[in-house]
Design an enzyme around this catalytic site. Structure first.
Site, short mmCIF file in Angstrom:
data_model
loop_
_atom_site.label_atom_id
_atom_site.label_comp_id
_atom_site.label_asym_id
_atom_site.label_seq_id
_atom_site.Cartn_x
_atom_site.Cartn_y
_atom_site.Cartn_z
N THR A 133 2.01 40.52 86.45
CA THR A 133 2.87 41.54 86.91
C THR A 133 4.35 40.73 87.49
O THR A 133 4.06 39.83 88.17
CB THR A 133 2.50 42.40 88.13
OG1 THR A 133 3.49 43.33 88.65
CG2 THR A 133 1.79 41.56 89.44
N ASP A 134 5.62 41.75 87.15
CA ASP A 134 6.53 41.46 87.86
C ASP A 134 6.68 41.56 89.54
O ASP A 134 7.59 40.95 89.98
CB ASP A 134 7.72 42.18 87.40
CG ASP A 134 7.65 43.72 87.65
OD1 ASP A 134 6.63 43.97 88.21
OD2 ASP A 134 8.64 44.45 87.25
N GLU A 135 5.50 41.92 90.11
CA GLU A 135 5.60 42.25 91.52
C GLU A 135 5.50 40.82 92.27
O GLU A 135 5.65 40.72 93.42
CB GLU A 135 4.71 43.10 92.13
CG GLU A 135 4.62 44.52 91.21
CD GLU A 135 3.83 45.52 91.72
OE1 GLU A 135 3.55 45.80 92.92
OE2 GLU A 135 3.78 46.74 90.88
P1 NAD Z 1 -6.50 49.49 85.52
O1 NAD Z 1 -6.76 49.66 87.08
O2 NAD Z 1 -6.11 50.59 85.01
O3 NAD Z 1 -7.52 48.86 84.93
C1 NAD Z 1 -8.24 47.73 85.63
C2 NAD Z 1 -9.73 47.71 84.67
O4 NAD Z 1 -10.38 46.38 85.36
C3 NAD Z 1 -10.38 48.61 84.76
O5 NAD Z 1 -11.23 49.24 83.73
C4 NAD Z 1 -11.47 48.13 85.82
O6 NAD Z 1 -12.95 48.82 85.46
C5 NAD Z 1 -11.50 46.70 85.63
N1 NAD Z 1 -12.20 45.84 86.53
C6 NAD Z 1 -11.69 45.78 87.81
N2 NAD Z 1 -12.71 44.85 88.54
C7 NAD Z 1 -13.32 44.27 87.62
C8 NAD Z 1 -14.31 43.31 87.75
N3 NAD Z 1 -14.39 42.60 89.08
N4 NAD Z 1 -14.94 42.94 86.51
C9 NAD Z 1 -14.66 43.58 85.35
N5 NAD Z 1 -13.74 44.54 85.36
C10 NAD Z 1 -13.10 44.99 86.22
O7 NAD Z 1 -5.15 48.55 85.38
P2 NAD Z 1 -4.14 48.36 84.47
O8 NAD Z 1 -2.99 49.24 84.73
O9 NAD Z 1 -4.58 48.77 83.19
O10 NAD Z 1 -3.53 46.80 84.63
C11 NAD Z 1 -4.27 45.93 83.75
C12 NAD Z 1 -3.58 44.42 84.01
O11 NAD Z 1 -2.20 44.51 83.88
C13 NAD Z 1 -3.78 44.13 85.54
O12 NAD Z 1 -4.18 42.73 85.66
C14 NAD Z 1 -2.58 44.56 86.47
O13 NAD Z 1 -2.26 43.47 87.37
C15 NAD Z 1 -1.44 44.22 84.97
N6 NAD Z 1 -0.25 44.86 85.21
C16 NAD Z 1 -0.31 46.33 85.24
C17 NAD Z 1 1.05 46.87 85.25
C18 NAD Z 1 1.00 48.64 85.36
O14 NAD Z 1 1.98 49.09 85.19
N7 NAD Z 1 -0.26 49.15 85.11
C19 NAD Z 1 2.24 46.33 85.28
C20 NAD Z 1 2.16 44.95 85.39
C21 NAD Z 1 0.89 44.23 85.33
P1 TYD Z 2 3.03 52.99 91.28
O1 TYD Z 2 3.04 53.89 90.15
O2 TYD Z 2 2.03 53.05 92.37
O3 TYD Z 2 3.40 51.44 90.66
P2 TYD Z 2 3.91 50.25 91.77
O4 TYD Z 2 3.70 50.43 93.01
O5 TYD Z 2 3.06 49.16 91.13
O6 TYD Z 2 5.23 50.10 91.18
O7 TYD Z 2 4.34 53.29 91.88
C1 TYD Z 2 5.53 53.46 90.97
C2 TYD Z 2 6.85 53.94 92.15
O8 TYD Z 2 6.67 55.34 92.44
C3 TYD Z 2 6.55 53.07 93.48
O9 TYD Z 2 8.15 52.82 93.87
C4 TYD Z 2 5.95 54.02 94.46
C5 TYD Z 2 6.21 55.40 94.12
N1 TYD Z 2 5.51 56.34 94.26
C6 TYD Z 2 5.65 57.53 94.69
O10 TYD Z 2 6.90 57.76 95.13
N2 TYD Z 2 4.92 58.67 94.98
C7 TYD Z 2 3.31 58.44 94.63
O11 TYD Z 2 2.53 59.49 94.67
C8 TYD Z 2 2.90 57.16 94.05
C9 TYD Z 2 1.83 56.83 93.42
C10 TYD Z 2 3.92 56.21 93.61
#
Ligand code: NAD
Ligand code: TYD
Length: 378
Positions: A133-135
């Protein structure tokens, strides 16, 4: 022909990636390993169940023996690692699970990969792709340049700190043992199958059901939004053309404040309900069903502790080296996502079960009622 192990393939981005890959590379073997935590939903992969080339394994990435047996037994040559605890708010309330899955789990996969692929000093063809992630780069000021691959790590939440630790472990396995790793650090994704506790899907389901739309703090935090289909295409480019040992930042070049984003979604809902009488019938609790603006549901709530102000991604490296550019415009992607949630009501209703409700109650009841307001504190 590749043989992939996709961890976290039942989660939001993982399942989109699996669908993308199977469509683009129908001859490849795809094995999904997922623990099906609250965020994992096996139903997201239902349409693939009948395919002989697809296998779902219910298991934990911390189980190194299970992973080693899968890599060996299935002859896996490509591991794409999505599995994680991924929600910042949950990491604030309970960091332990993030340390376990994101750090220990990633190390477990690296251990299994090293054991299988680098056995007896003779490397088998392989790739370990780590999705991050960019975080990990921390928070930007309004005029700061966007995060590049050389920006120093400065994670601020237990979630981003655990992801940063996993990135370092992946890097170290390349430098120390020669494991062929790539890492992508991407911005906020949105699209189909997004678990409705993150901002965009939460807003959409609340607009449809006429519930308050919670905006943290002053709503001016900025995120760079990336449609999940573009993220999947970026990972595909990295697997095909990326160089082992390299890191690639992936962004959508679509910065928005949260409040602007929420207002865009409200406008989409208003227009869709005006256009389609069936929506007014199906979702009578939405203000839009009564020709009122959905914006009336916007509710400013207490800010997230340590809330990062701005994320932005400099994605020039992946563009220059791999020819990847995100294609989806934010407005189009949001409309398409809104329509996906309207068309897939059974999917999201099915996962908004007791544990989901308990999370929503715990997270949003922490907001004192005096902080629930329609305009933020100045
Ligand atoms: P998500 O929470 O929707 O999915 C995570 C999945 O991992 C789930 O299916 C969960 O059951 C599985 N999981 C959790 N713990 C586990 C374990 N111990 N063993 C096996 N499976 C397990 O997450 P996402 O949003 O799809 O994110 C996927 C990846 O992308 C993550 O690594 C996250 O850090 C990264 N990422 C997400 C975002 C975003 O905006 N969602 C942005 C940047 C990076
Ligand atoms: P989120 O989807 O949780 O992603 P991340 O924290 O990884 O960026 O949140 C996106 C942005 O929206 C973040 O600045 C937090 C804000 N947010 C709200 O304002 N209200 C909400 O209910 C949630 C879940 C997030």
């Amino acid at each position: 022909m590749r043989k992939l192990l996709v961890t976290g393939g039942a989660g939001f981005i993982g399942c989109n990636f699996v669908h993308h890959w199977v469509q683009k590379n129908p001859g490849d073997r795809v094995v999904v390993l997922d623990a099906l935590t609250y965020a994992g939903n096996a139903a997201s992969l239902d349409s693939l169940r009948a395919k002989a080339s697809f296998r779902f394994v219910h298991g934990d990435i911390c189980d190194t023996d299970l992973v080693t047996n899968l890599l060996d037994g299935e002859g896996i040559d490509t591991l794409v690692h999505f599995a994680a605890e991924s929600h910042v708010d949950r990491s604030i309330l309970g960091p332990d699970a993030f340390i376990r899955t994101n750090i220990i789990g990633t190390h477990s996969l690296l251990t299994a990969a090293r054991k299988t692929w680098l056995r007896d000093g003779a490397a088998r063809p392989h790739r370990f792709h780590h999705v991050s992630t960019d975080e990990v780069y921390g928070s930007l000021g309004p005029e700061d340049p966007a995060f590049s691959e050389t920006t120093a790590y400065a994670p601020n939440s237990p979630y981003s700190a655990s992801k940063a630790a996993s990135d370092h472990l992946v890097r170290s396995y390349h430098h120390t043992y020669g494991l062929e790793v790539t890492t992508s650090n991407c911005s906020n994704n949105y699209g189909p199958f997004h678990f409705p506790e993150k901002l965009i899907p939460l807003v959409i389901v609340n607009l449809l059901d006429g519930r308050a739309v919670p905006v943290y703090g002053d709503g001016k935090n900025i995120r760079d939004w990336l449609h999940v289909s573009d993220h999947c295409a970026a990972i595909e480019a990295i697997l095909q053309r990326g160089k082992p040992g390299e890191v690639y930042n992936v962004g959508g070049r679509a910065e928005s404040t949260n409040i602007d984003l929420v207002r865009m979604l409200c406008a989409i809902a208003d227009a869709e309900f005006t256009r389609d009488a069936a929506l007014r019938e199906r979702f009578p609790k939405s203000p839009a069903a009564r020709a009122e603006s959905c914006a009336k549901l916007i509710t400013y709530v207490r800010d997230r502790p340590g809330h990062d102000r701005r994320y932005a991604i400099d994605c020039s490296k992946i563009q220059a080296q791999l020819g990847f550019v995100a294609e989806t415009k934010l407005e189009e992607g949001l409309l398409e996502t809104f329509r996906w949630f309207v068309s897939n009501e059974a999917w999201w209703r099915g996962i908004m079960d007791g544990s989901y409700q308990r999370w929503i109650d715990a997270q949003y009841s922490r907001t004192p009622s005096s902080n629930l307001q329609s305009e933020p504190n100045s």
